[in-house]
Design a protein around this motif. Structure first.
Motif, mmCIF file in Angstrom:
data_model
loop_
_atom_site.group_PDB
_atom_site.id
_atom_site.type_symbol
_atom_site.label_atom_id
_atom_site.label_comp_id
_atom_site.label_asym_id
_atom_site.label_seq_id
_atom_site.Cartn_x
_atom_site.Cartn_y
_atom_site.Cartn_z
ATOM 1 N N THR A 141 131.471 -4.620 45.862
ATOM 2 C CA THR A 141 131.968 -3.243 45.941
ATOM 3 C C THR A 141 131.124 -2.329 45.075
ATOM 4 O OG1 THR A 141 134.227 -4.021 46.345
ATOM 5 C CG2 THR A 141 133.976 -1.748 45.593
ATOM 6 N N PHE A 142 130.819 -2.786 43.862
ATOM 7 C CA PHE A 142 129.987 -1.986 42.968
ATOM 8 C C PHE A 142 128.600 -1.764 43.572
ATOM 9 C CE2 PHE A 142 127.310 -1.358 39.127
ATOM 10 C CZ PHE A 142 127.956 -0.246 38.603
ATOM 11 N N GLU A 143 128.047 -2.797 44.164
ATOM 12 C CA GLU A 143 126.723 -2.685 44.773
ATOM 13 C C GLU A 143 126.734 -1.727 45.958
ATOM 14 O OE1 GLU A 143 125.792 -6.731 45.545
ATOM 15 O OE2 GLU A 143 125.408 -7.209 43.431
ATOM 16 N N LYS A 144 127.831 -1.716 46.712
ATOM 17 C CA LYS A 144 127.977 -0.773 47.819
ATOM 18 C C LYS A 144 127.952 0.664 47.296
ATOM 19 C CE LYS A 144 128.902 -2.399 52.105
ATOM 20 N NZ LYS A 144 128.384 -1.797 53.368
ATOM 21 N N ILE A 145 128.640 0.880 46.188
ATOM 22 C CA ILE A 145 128.671 2.209 45.580
ATOM 23 C C ILE A 145 127.265 2.620 45.140
ATOM 24 C CG2 ILE A 145 129.548 3.568 43.639
ATOM 25 C CD1 ILE A 145 132.064 1.724 43.744
ATOM 26 N N LEU A 146 126.554 1.699 44.486
ATOM 27 C CA LEU A 146 125.192 2.007 44.037
ATOM 28 C C LEU A 146 124.269 2.280 45.212
ATOM 29 C CD1 LEU A 146 124.510 -0.438 41.053
ATOM 30 C CD2 LEU A 146 125.478 1.856 41.038
ATOM 31 N N ASP A 147 124.398 1.503 46.282
ATOM 32 C CA ASP A 147 123.586 1.732 47.479
ATOM 33 C C ASP A 147 123.775 3.160 47.982
ATOM 34 O OD1 ASP A 147 122.680 -0.886 47.444
ATOM 35 O OD2 ASP A 147 124.091 -1.578 48.973
ATOM 36 N N SER A 148 125.031 3.579 48.004
ATOM 37 C CA SER A 148 125.357 4.900 48.525
ATOM 38 C C SER A 148 124.868 6.011 47.599
ATOM 39 C CB SER A 148 126.866 5.009 48.734
ATOM 40 O OG SER A 148 127.197 6.117 49.523
ATOM 41 N N LEU A 149 125.051 5.834 46.297
ATOM 42 C CA LEU A 149 124.579 6.830 45.340
ATOM 43 C C LEU A 149 123.049 6.935 45.360
ATOM 44 C CD1 LEU A 149 126.884 6.078 42.267
ATOM 45 C CD2 LEU A 149 127.008 8.063 43.788
ATOM 46 N N GLU A 150 122.396 5.798 45.470
ATOM 47 C CA GLU A 150 120.942 5.786 45.501
ATOM 48 C C GLU A 150 120.417 6.469 46.764
ATOM 49 O OE1 GLU A 150 117.549 2.573 44.193
ATOM 50 O OE2 GLU A 150 119.218 1.852 45.409
ATOM 51 N N ALA A 151 121.072 6.228 47.888
ATOM 52 C CA ALA A 151 120.662 6.854 49.146
ATOM 53 C C ALA A 151 120.805 8.368 49.091
ATOM 54 C CB ALA A 151 121.493 6.300 50.304
ATOM 55 N N SER A 152 121.752 8.856 48.270
ATOM 56 C CA SER A 152 121.979 10.295 48.121
ATOM 57 C C SER A 152 121.134 10.903 47.012
ATOM 58 C CB SER A 152 123.459 10.558 47.825
ATOM 59 O OG SER A 152 124.274 10.099 48.869
ATOM 60 N N ASP A 153 120.330 10.068 46.340
ATOM 61 C CA ASP A 153 119.547 10.523 45.189
ATOM 62 C C ASP A 153 120.448 11.216 44.165
ATOM 63 O OD1 ASP A 153 117.248 10.876 43.642
ATOM 64 O OD2 ASP A 153 116.779 12.814 44.557
ATOM 65 N N PHE A 154 121.569 10.579 43.882
ATOM 66 C CA PHE A 154 122.555 11.162 42.980
ATOM 67 C C PHE A 154 122.016 11.225 41.561
ATOM 68 C CE2 PHE A 154 126.317 10.713 40.180
ATOM 69 C CZ PHE A 154 126.980 11.881 40.544
ATOM 70 N N ARG A 155 122.225 12.379 40.900
ATOM 71 C CA ARG A 155 121.718 12.582 39.542
ATOM 72 C C ARG A 155 122.771 13.204 38.632
ATOM 73 N NH1 ARG A 155 115.397 14.515 40.316
ATOM 74 N NH2 ARG A 155 114.916 13.123 42.064
ATOM 75 N N GLY A 156 124.029 13.027 38.987
ATOM 76 C CA GLY A 156 125.105 13.626 38.214
ATOM 77 C C GLY A 156 125.656 12.709 37.139
ATOM 78 N N ILE A 157 126.973 12.778 36.951
ATOM 79 C CA ILE A 157 127.662 12.039 35.900
ATOM 80 C C ILE A 157 128.459 10.895 36.505
ATOM 81 C CG2 ILE A 157 129.393 12.182 34.062
ATOM 82 C CD1 ILE A 157 128.701 15.163 33.828
ATOM 83 N N VAL A 158 128.359 9.728 35.899
ATOM 84 C CA VAL A 158 129.138 8.557 36.311
ATOM 85 C C VAL A 158 129.899 8.039 35.105
ATOM 86 C CG1 VAL A 158 129.070 6.165 37.125
ATOM 87 C CG2 VAL A 158 127.577 7.877 38.166
ATOM 88 N N SER A 159 131.156 7.656 35.316
ATOM 89 C CA SER A 159 131.929 6.976 34.280
ATOM 90 C C SER A 159 132.658 5.799 34.915
ATOM 91 C CB SER A 159 132.926 7.927 33.619
ATOM 92 O OG SER A 159 133.842 8.434 34.572
ATOM 93 N N PHE A 160 133.037 4.836 34.095
ATOM 94 C CA PHE A 160 133.663 3.603 34.595
ATOM 95 C C PHE A 160 135.150 3.569 34.260
ATOM 96 C CE2 PHE A 160 129.380 1.172 34.187
ATOM 97 C CZ PHE A 160 128.969 1.691 35.405
ATOM 98 N N HIS A 161 135.869 4.581 34.688
ATOM 99 C CA HIS A 161 137.287 4.596 34.350
ATOM 100 C C HIS A 161 138.094 5.330 35.407
ATOM 101 C CE1 HIS A 161 136.717 8.787 33.337
ATOM 102 N NE2 HIS A 161 137.997 8.919 33.075
ATOM 103 N N PHE A 162 139.375 5.074 35.390
ATOM 104 C CA PHE A 162 140.379 5.804 36.166
ATOM 105 C C PHE A 162 141.607 5.886 35.254
ATOM 106 C CE2 PHE A 162 143.243 5.830 40.150
ATOM 107 C CZ PHE A 162 143.200 7.206 40.228
ATOM 108 N N TYR A 163 142.416 4.837 35.234
ATOM 109 C CA TYR A 163 143.504 4.733 34.235
ATOM 110 C C TYR A 163 143.342 3.436 33.444
ATOM 111 C CZ TYR A 163 145.812 8.769 36.217
ATOM 112 O OH TYR A 163 146.106 10.046 36.627
ATOM 113 N N ASN A 164 142.142 2.984 33.302
ATOM 114 C CA ASN A 164 141.835 1.713 32.660
ATOM 115 C C ASN A 164 141.133 1.923 31.323
ATOM 116 O OD1 ASN A 164 139.688 2.805 34.301
ATOM 117 N ND2 ASN A 164 138.504 0.976 33.821
ATOM 118 N N GLU A 165 141.048 0.855 30.555
ATOM 119 C CA GLU A 165 140.195 0.814 29.373
ATOM 120 C C GLU A 165 138.973 -0.016 29.752
ATOM 121 O OE1 GLU A 165 137.964 0.847 26.435
ATOM 122 O OE2 GLU A 165 139.758 2.112 26.267
#
Length: 253
Positions: free
Chosen positions: A43-67
């Motif tokens: 799942t994480f790799e799918k997300i990276l594939d998609s972000l990379e294809a979009s040439d994403f250069r914004g902000i990423v964080s690893f949280h929702f309601y988790n620690e």
């Protein structure tokens, strides 16, 4: 650039579900997350594939309601993301209870750019990040925003926490879905971090790319509606939400 061509700027990725606190101003104090466990590598790799294809250069964080520091995958995921998306600003939101200086150094080495640490209510004596912060040098402290929970802007979390009132009403336009998305453990795409119960799933990364979901009719119509006065009233749980903040992180590089 027209709104319908403007890509998201912030992506929150829920790499694990558990939190080691249950603060009174968080839905974790009243219920459990819809999805439980840790994000699968695929799942994480799918997300990276998609972000990379979009040439994403914004902000990423690893949280929702988790620690995120409870996840053994935090450093490996951070390293992989920065290898594939080196221009992304990777930040960690944490309660600081597990962030030792050793862990701080490990995460910086893995590619974490910035840390947003909140000292929450009912922390135990000898709170770990107090000691860690004292050990940081001047340059390292530039990478940290360190707040007490009394300093943060709180919301009722889409009506879940009814006692929290902040002056924003249901007729206030909401811009969160115009700049960000949250991605759950299973790859569900949500319009913002307030949707604890995942009532507004816009798509899933295993079925479509992030761009396809973002520019799709469902998400496009939703964010257009939320930009209008009273637009919240047409969607649940937005109709009970009093959040009007935009998440922004700046640090001195």
């Amino acid at each position: 650039m027209s709104e319908n061509k403007r890509l998201f700027k912030i992506v929150e990725i829920e790499i694990n579900s558990r939190c080691n606190m249950a603060c009174s101003y968080c839905p974790n104090s009243v219920d459990e997350r819809v999805e439980q466990g840790d994000m699968e590598d695929k799942t994480f790799e799918k997300i990276l594939d998609s972000l990379e294809a979009s040439d994403f250069r914004g902000i990423v964080s690893f949280h929702f309601y988790n620690e995120p520091l409870l996840s053994k995958k935090l450093a490996p995921f951070a390293k992989l993301l920065k290898q594939r998306l080196p221009k992304v600003l990777l930040q960690i939101y944490s309660n600081g209870t597990l962030l030792t200086k050793k862990k701080f150094d490990e995460l910086r080495e893995a590619g974490v750019d910035a840390f947003n640490i909140t000292k929450h209510e009912d922390v135990k004596p000898n709170y770990i990040f107090d000691k860690t912060y004292e050990e940081l040098n001047e340059e390292e402290r530039k990478r940290v925003i360190y707040n007490n929970y009394t300093q943060i802007d709180m919301s009722n979390r889409s009506g879940i926490l009814e006692d929290i009132q902040n002056g924003a009403g249901e007729k206030t336009p909401c811009l969160l879905p115009s700049i960000m998305m949250s991605i759950t453990l299973k790859g569900n795409i949500l319009p913002c971090y307030e949707d604890f119960y995942q009532k507004l799933v816009m798509g899933n990364i295993h079925q479509n790319t992030l761009e396809e979901i973002w520019f799709g009719e469902k998400f496009s119509n939703f964010r257009q509606e939320l930009r209008k006065p009273g637009g919240r009233l047409k969607n649940s749980p937005c109709d009970k939400c009093n959040c009007f903040n935009l998440p922004v992180f700046r640090y001195n590089d």
